[in-house]
Scaffold this motif. Structure first.
Motif, PDB file in Angstrom:
ATOM      1  N   PRO A 116      -1.404   3.850 -14.994  1.00 27.01           N
ATOM      2  CA  PRO A 116      -1.673   3.079 -13.832  1.00 27.01           C
ATOM      3  C   PRO A 116      -2.542   1.757 -14.354  1.00 27.01           C
ATOM      4  O   PRO A 116      -3.505   2.040 -15.222  1.00 27.01           O
TER       5      PRO A 116
ATOM      6  N   GLY B 222      -7.784  -1.392  -4.079  1.00 27.51           N
ATOM      7  CA  GLY B 222      -8.252  -0.165  -3.808  1.00 27.51           C
ATOM      8  C   GLY B 222      -7.485   1.049  -4.086  1.00 27.51           C
ATOM      9  O   GLY B 222      -7.392   2.056  -4.051  1.00 27.51           O
ATOM     10  N   GLU B 223      -6.052   0.546  -4.823  1.00 26.66           N
ATOM     11  CA  GLU B 223      -5.209   1.582  -5.306  1.00 26.66           C
ATOM     12  C   GLU B 223      -4.698   1.114  -6.733  1.00 26.66           C
ATOM     13  O   GLU B 223      -4.416  -0.091  -6.732  1.00 26.66           O
ATOM     14  N   ASP B 224      -4.705   2.076  -7.654  1.00 26.16           N
ATOM     15  CA  ASP B 224      -4.090   1.952  -8.988  1.00 26.16           C
ATOM     16  C   ASP B 224      -2.522   1.926  -8.886  1.00 26.16           C
ATOM     17  O   ASP B 224      -2.100   2.681  -7.980  1.00 26.16           O
ATOM     18  N   ILE B 225      -2.102   1.043  -9.750  1.00 28.14           N
ATOM     19  CA  ILE B 225      -0.265   0.966  -9.494  1.00 28.14           C
ATOM     20  C   ILE B 225       0.084   0.891 -10.861  1.00 28.14           C
ATOM     21  O   ILE B 225      -0.644   0.442 -11.657  1.00 28.14           O
TER      22      ILE B 225
ATOM     23  N   GLN C  47      -5.806  -0.132 -13.977  1.00 27.53           N
ATOM     24  CA  GLN C  47      -7.029   0.038 -13.147  1.00 27.53           C
ATOM     25  C   GLN C  47      -7.671  -1.299 -13.331  1.00 27.53           C
ATOM     26  O   GLN C  47      -8.155  -1.864 -14.305  1.00 27.53           O
TER      27      GLN C  47
ATOM     28  N   SER D 145      -1.487  -5.924   3.926  1.00 31.40           N
ATOM     29  CA  SER D 145      -2.972  -5.848   3.287  1.00 31.40           C
ATOM     30  C   SER D 145      -3.808  -7.279   3.995  1.00 31.40           C
ATOM     31  O   SER D 145      -2.998  -8.039   4.097  1.00 31.40           O
TER      32      SER D 145
ATOM     33  N   ARG E  35       4.683   1.843   1.547  1.00 31.27           N
ATOM     34  CA  ARG E  35       5.890   1.425   0.466  1.00 31.27           C
ATOM     35  C   ARG E  35       7.213   2.074   0.793  1.00 31.27           C
ATOM     36  O   ARG E  35       8.157   1.515   0.362  1.00 31.27           O
TER      37      ARG E  35
ATOM     38  N   ARG F 108       3.673   4.308  -8.728  1.00 31.71           N
ATOM     39  CA  ARG F 108       2.240   4.850  -8.533  1.00 31.71           C
ATOM     40  C   ARG F 108       2.103   5.925 -10.081  1.00 31.71           C
ATOM     41  O   ARG F 108       1.123   6.453 -10.459  1.00 31.71           O
TER      42      ARG F 108
ATOM     43  N   PRO G  12       0.946  -1.265  -0.002  1.00 27.16           N
ATOM     44  CA  PRO G  12      -0.086   0.156   0.003  1.00 27.16           C
ATOM     45  C   PRO G  12       0.927   1.308   0.126  1.00 27.16           C
ATOM     46  O   PRO G  12       2.089   1.219   0.751  1.00 27.16           O
ATOM     47  N   ASP G  13       0.384   2.384  -0.388  1.00 28.71           N
ATOM     48  CA  ASP G  13       1.026   3.649  -0.575  1.00 28.71           C
ATOM     49  C   ASP G  13       1.514   4.188   0.788  1.00 28.71           C
ATOM     50  O   ASP G  13       2.647   4.803   0.958  1.00 28.71           O
TER      51      ASP G  13
END
Length: 345
Positions: free
Chosen positions: A332, A272-275, A334, A195, A155, A284, A151-152
């Protein structure tokens, strides 16, 4: 393990214009079949791995963003595994073997031997490099390598780390499980993840069935290694993933074959996050990936140094160079919603 492709794919996943998955629903929970593509793992005698994640069809399952399945390979023919020092950012690598042994060295000063039934998890954080070499005693190499996106929030702050864990088998009628991350069937792994997720090796005898209680907040993937496994009545061929979305409290597995079946179950809460994942980097935005590549090529402090790597080829590379970046900005990934894509057979 490194992504050794000379021209790593940059995939933009959107709601339209992509190939539809194979979705089936024989008995209950719908199942999406994610097929593998073959990728050579470097060298003139390249060991081939079967890659199911990431795909245009589905980029992630929970925080799981990469899945390679390999073997059983005769090392005398394939040359085994010899991956020179290479970098990672923003992820954790999960090594799980069925046969053989691999020596691991990383720039955090960690040296370990990966053995069957034993988890080895490496945390990259803001940056690490490592090497992976199958041992001289290994004749057959067989296992999986998985990556977890961090997770951001954590990280860039986690230290370089290497954790080892040997789970005790959990027996059930007609089979057993080794739970190496998260919790399942009353077994809880002590290994640190960032996570909500789960991972376990499952074995079923011929004709055996398992009704597996799972977290309904998780999406799940069943990567089949051997045997005639079906998930919710849907056959899942070897080296493919049978995917189920969130909402299921139980998954029904059955070995319809005449030999023992084995699979690795992965799951987790939707990330829940775009990478952006390019080569061995998880980031990101495009500028971040370009910076990681530049720092690796310049042997910067972010990644450190592997000390003690000895490959199979005395004339081989001392470290893997990064491929050239594409001539466009990276976007990213999606990921698709955490539900099986029905109606796109």
């Amino acid at each position: 393990m490194s992504n050794t492709e000379a021209d790593p794919q940059e995939v933009v996943c959107t709601d339209g214009g992509l190939p539809g998955p194979r979705a089936e629903c024989a008995d209950g929970v719908p199942v999406e079949i994610i097929e593998a593509r073959d990728v050579p793992l470097g060298g003139p005698r390249a060991m081939t791995v079967r890659r199911t994640l990431p795909q245009r069809q589905r980029s992630m399952i929970g925080a799981w963003c990469f899945a390679d399945h390999y073997g059983p390979d005769d090392v005398s023919v394939t040359g085994g595994m010899d991956v020179a020092p290479h970098p990672h950012t923003g992820l954790q690598t999960v090594s799980w073997l069925f046969e053989g042994a691999i020596d691991h060295i990383d720039s955090g000063g960690n040296v370990g031997r990966v053995l069957p039934g034993q988890l080895n998890l490496m945390t990259a954080g803001r940056g690490i490099c490592h090497s992976e070499v199958s041992t001289a005693e290994t004749t057959v190499l067989h296992g999986v390598q998985l990556w977890l996106a961090l997770p951001d929030a954590v990280r860039e702050h986690l230290p370089r780390r290497f954790q080892h864990y040997e789970p005790e088998p959990v027996a059930f009628e007609g089979g057993s499980a080794l739970v190496f991350l998260g919790s399942l069937l009353g077994s809880v792994s002590p290994v640190d993840v960032h996570s909500p997720l789960v991972a376990a090796e499952l074995r079923l005898d011929p004709g055996a069935a398992l009704e597996l209680p799972v977290d309904p907040l998780f999406e799940h993937g069943l990567l089949v290694d051997a045997g005639g496994l079906s998930l919710e009545g849907v056959p899942v061929p070897r080296a493919t993933i049978g995917y189920t979305g969130i909402g299921s409290e139980r998954l029904r597995l059955r070995n319809d074959g005449a030999s023992p079946a084995r699979a690795v179950l992965i799951g987790g809460a939707p990330f829940g996050e775009d990478i952006i994942m390019w080569w061995n980097f998880v980031g990101r935005d495009s500028d971040e990936i370009a910076r990681y590549r530049k720092e690796w090529q310049e042997e910067g402090e972010r990644f450190g140094e592997v000390i003690g790597y000895v490959g199979h080829d005395p004339d081989g590379l001392a470290r893997l160079p990064a491929p050239a970046l594409p001539g466009v900005r990276l976007h990213p990934r999606q990921n698709r919603p955490p539900h099986v894509q029905e109606g796109r057979q």
